[in-house]
Enzyme design. Structure first.
Site, PDB file in Angstrom:
ATOM      1  N   ASP A  10       1.435   7.608  -5.091  1.00 46.84           N
ATOM      2  CA  ASP A  10       2.057   8.318  -4.030  1.00 46.84           C
ATOM      3  C   ASP A  10       3.490   7.552  -3.621  1.00 46.84           C
ATOM      4  O   ASP A  10       3.524   7.015  -2.784  1.00 46.84           O
ATOM      5  CB  ASP A  10       1.066   8.509  -2.879  1.00 46.84           C
ATOM      6  CG  ASP A  10       0.997   7.297  -2.163  1.00 46.84           C
ATOM      7  OD1 ASP A  10       0.852   6.208  -2.842  1.00 46.84           O
ATOM      8  OD2 ASP A  10       0.718   7.329  -1.043  1.00 46.84           O
ATOM      9  N   ASP A 247       1.030  -2.386  -3.525  1.00 41.11           N
ATOM     10  CA  ASP A 247       0.643  -1.712  -4.811  1.00 41.11           C
ATOM     11  C   ASP A 247       0.979  -2.598  -6.190  1.00 41.11           C
ATOM     12  O   ASP A 247       0.233  -2.690  -7.161  1.00 41.11           O
ATOM     13  CB  ASP A 247       1.251  -0.594  -4.941  1.00 41.11           C
ATOM     14  CG  ASP A 247       0.882   0.415  -4.137  1.00 41.11           C
ATOM     15  OD1 ASP A 247      -0.124   0.131  -3.323  1.00 41.11           O
ATOM     16  OD2 ASP A 247       1.490   1.548  -3.704  1.00 41.11           O
TER      17      ASP A 247
END
Length: 319
Positions: A10, A247
């Protein structure tokens, strides 16, 4: 032989760093990127992903737009949607690099995941660093996909650390029903990289300066993105002159597992309580009788991560 990877994102700033790492590290073969509603709406996560791949000279890596909303809820828990970049950074939805000259694929993320994992005879690692809506939707179509993945790595959750609420980490909170589906689907192994770990793997401004000094597109972009994160975390009075880049810890782990340390625990997701919705309940009791369904990272090595960022982003291209 390079490990084959699909990355589900995302894309805000930390996803962008993870994408660049997966695209450029010689031990990883990034087959495709799927996008999902999360940090920003789907159209923006897709646009940001295309920007990143175009910027680092990897236009051939396909990008597949995915699920635009949680799988059950009409919106996020509490009805909120962050129209800003990661960690509530106030600088807007578009990453600060040029608009992409490449386009997303017509095939959607869920269809791509189902078709690719059904058809492949190769081992593929799936790395999901956003809300788990795409993965859960693919499992609804074909539950056997959990057995087709060599490994699932998820950035999400926390034990002693939360961010979006007092109990929950954003990716899990954004679609708790999807997270519950994925954690109970039978992925083996499933590695859960929590905020407890990523908040130990801080990237300081000195690393940003070194990344900028590399003079490569990835180094320049990573320095820009991480400096932006550092500024946001300073406004929140946490982390000092450094920030977590959540991430990329997941993609770094694929090439150097010692970046994190894991233990097997039972993990479930709270989906009902208004107070604790989205909490990952990690049962650390040694005598727990519940199924140990995840290898949970609660610790990370910042020095290893920072070194990997510098060596990987020194590369001009993926070739």
């Amino acid at each position: 032989m390079a490990r084959k990877v699909i990355l589900d994102v995302d894309t805000g700033t930390d996803d962008a760093v993870a994408i660049m790492f997966a695209a450029l590290h010689p031990d990883l073969d990034l087959l495709g990127v799927t996008t999902v509603n999360g940090n920003v709406p789907l159209e923006n996560t897709t646009d940001n992903t295309l920007r990143v791949l175009d910027w680092i000279g990897c236009p051939g890596i396909p990008v597949h737009p995915g699920v635009p909303r949680p799988i059950v809820r009409r919106g996020f828990p509490g009805g909120r949607h962050f129209e800003q970049d990661d960690d509530h950074d106030p600088h807007g939805t578009a990453l600060p690099i040029p608009a992409p000259r490449i386009a997303a694929q017509d095939t959607g993320a869920v269809e791509y995941l189902v078709e690719t994992l059904r058809a492949t005879a190769e081992q593929i690692t799936l790395v999901a660093v956003g809300p788990l809506s795409n993965v859960a939707t693919a499992l609804a179509i074909d539950p056997s996909l959990a057995g087709a993945v060599e490994q699932l790595v998820v950035m999400g959750g926390g034990h002693a650390v939360a961010n979006v609420t007092a109990s929950a980490e954003f990716n899990i909170w954004a679609d708790p029903e999807a997270a519950s589906v994925v954690l109970s689907a039978g992925f083996d192994p499933l590695t859960l990289v929590t905020l407890d770990a990523t908040h130990q793997a801080l990237v300081p401004q000195t690393t940003c300066d070194a990344l900028e000094g590399l003079g490569t597109p990835a180094g320049t972009a990573a320095a820009r993105f991480i400096s932006r994160r550092i500024a946001a975390y300073e406004q929140m009075a946490v982390a000092g002159n450094a920030a977590p880049v959540h991430d990329v810890v997941c993609t770094a782990y694929l090439v150097e597992p010692e970046v994190i340390s894991t233990r097997s625990f039972p993990v479930e997701v709270e989906t009902a309580s208004p107070l604790t919705v989205g909490r990952t309940v990690i049962d650390t009791r040694p005598d727990s009788k519940s199924e140990r369904n995840a290898h949970v990272a609660l610790h990370a090595d910042a020095a290893r991560l920072n070194e990997l960022l510098l060596t990987t982003f020194a590369r001009d291209t993926a070739s």
